[in-house]
Design a protein around this motif. Sequence first.
Motif, PDB file in Angstrom:
ATOM      1  N   ARG A   1      74.472  26.965 -14.803  1.00  0.00           N
ATOM      2  CA  ARG A   1      74.898  28.295 -15.243  1.00  0.00           C
ATOM      3  C   ARG A   1      75.710  28.159 -16.520  1.00  0.00           C
ATOM      4  O   ARG A   1      76.699  27.438 -16.563  1.00  0.00           O
ATOM      5  CB  ARG A   1      75.723  28.981 -14.158  1.00  0.00           C
ATOM      6  CG  ARG A   1      74.919  29.296 -12.904  1.00  0.00           C
ATOM      7  CD  ARG A   1      73.820  30.290 -13.188  1.00  0.00           C
ATOM      8  NE  ARG A   1      73.002  30.577 -12.010  1.00  0.00           N
ATOM      9  CZ  ARG A   1      71.881  31.279 -12.050  1.00  0.00           C
ATOM     10  NH1 ARG A   1      71.453  31.763 -13.210  1.00  0.00           N
ATOM     11  NH2 ARG A   1      71.183  31.488 -10.959  1.00  0.00           N
TER      12      ARG A   1
ATOM     13  N   LYS B   1      70.318  34.548 -21.767  1.00  0.00           N
ATOM     14  CA  LYS B   1      70.529  35.020 -20.401  1.00  0.00           C
ATOM     15  C   LYS B   1      69.238  35.582 -19.823  1.00  0.00           C
ATOM     16  O   LYS B   1      68.979  35.488 -18.623  1.00  0.00           O
ATOM     17  CB  LYS B   1      71.626  36.086 -20.380  1.00  0.00           C
ATOM     18  CG  LYS B   1      72.020  36.528 -18.984  1.00  0.00           C
ATOM     19  CD  LYS B   1      73.149  37.548 -19.009  1.00  0.00           C
ATOM     20  CE  LYS B   1      74.441  36.919 -19.444  1.00  0.00           C
ATOM     21  NZ  LYS B   1      75.583  37.862 -19.366  1.00  0.00           N
TER      22      LYS B   1
ATOM     23  N   GLU C   1      68.382  31.457 -18.456  1.00  0.00           N
ATOM     24  CA  GLU C   1      68.651  31.750 -17.052  1.00  0.00           C
ATOM     25  C   GLU C   1      67.516  32.574 -16.467  1.00  0.00           C
ATOM     26  O   GLU C   1      67.475  32.807 -15.265  1.00  0.00           O
ATOM     27  CB  GLU C   1      69.990  32.469 -16.913  1.00  0.00           C
ATOM     28  CG  GLU C   1      71.173  31.565 -17.211  1.00  0.00           C
ATOM     29  CD  GLU C   1      72.506  32.163 -16.818  1.00  0.00           C
ATOM     30  OE1 GLU C   1      72.544  33.352 -16.402  1.00  0.00           O
ATOM     31  OE2 GLU C   1      73.527  31.453 -16.916  1.00  0.00           O
TER      32      GLU C   1
END
Length: 447
Positions: A244, A336, A364
Amino acid sequence: MKQSVNKVMSNESGSSLVFAMLVSFLLITSAAIVVHFSNTELLSAKKQDYQTSAFYIAEAGLERAINEINKKLPLEQNPEDVHYNNVFFQDGTYNVIVQERKNAHNELVGWDIESTGKYEGETEVINAFVKQPIIQQPYSSDFNFALFGNEKVMVQTFSASVLFVVNITHKIQLTGDAHGNDRITFRHNVLDILGSTPRVNLNNYNGKISKVSSSNRSNIEVTRWNPINEPNRFPQYERILLPRFDFDHARKMAKKHGVYRDRSVTNVNLLEIINLINLMPNSELIFIEGDLNLIGVGSTLLSDLLRNFDNKTIIVNGTVTGLDLLSSKNLNIIAKGDIISAGIADIIPDLTGGAPFRGLLFSEGDITFHANLIVNGHVAGRNVSVGASLSEGILRNVLGGLTQIINGLLRIVGDDMHLKYDEDVFNLPYSIGFKENYVEVVEQRER
């Protein structure tokens, strides 16, 4: 005379009695005061002991909550579920509440913990803020991942062989490790008429064999390799988490040291991109609060401008689209949302096919390249799909061939893949990076 002496003696006796009574009173009063203050001191000392015990009990509740959070993070479980009510500990009790703390962009930045300890009627409260520390190399030193997928990985290319006369071979090369938790595939899509299927090249890296792994060896498919028969080259691991990235810290560093854009950047607004690049010469870090859209950037002007992305780290709080003509050195792209390369439409004008660059390509979300991908660094996302299916490969080669014939060149568009690991790409600027799978206390106060 005798009466006078008796009178004097009587007066002295009375004075002595009064004096004795006064002294006794003072002694009794002093003793009472001493006893009172002694009792007060004893009570105060006992109260302080009780408060200290209540504090240690609250501290025990805090420690337990932190340990529980650290157990949940590697399992991708929600630490906010951690709470305790009236838990007995050392003849007292504690209550613990854990709440998420988010920033203005609704990003999780840490957890607030309130632990209340009680002992013999005394109460102590500890408030703490915990967060995950930042690291730049998010994987164990045991792994040299050139390619990582939290769920699935698909790398495919197109080759054709017709009677050994027409031979279109596009290589797939891996130099380093590759992992897909649920499934990982390296596949040659072959139009094969009495020809041979090319083999996926698994090259050595720093004297070590390149490994293709998954959570189960049966989930591994590599053209012309048999994973079941070669467990050392095709190992299976417990589920490995996708790191993350700390977008909150990167945003702060970009505002302080780099370039910060509070909106999306797209090729539709060419002036916006030129303005962004003009701000970049001395900035290693660029943060875009939205999407980065580079589809259709085939013009020579813009292609030249995009080379100014060398030695940059671009953080995108949204999706990245395009990149087909982007071939920078030392470029890190961290998103992201999804990273998508449109493929055929963007590749044909330049005939370079794909996006060769050195750096970190991290999302992500999902990473999808419908063309080839040549990366010297690291590629990671939730799902990673690179290359052309059989039908896409045929179409691309036919269109590419026609385009080249028109240009007087008989050459077919290539879809070679080469994914090579380079640990240096994790040296990100200004200490930005990824979150550890544990928390530490950064703020604490007692009340």
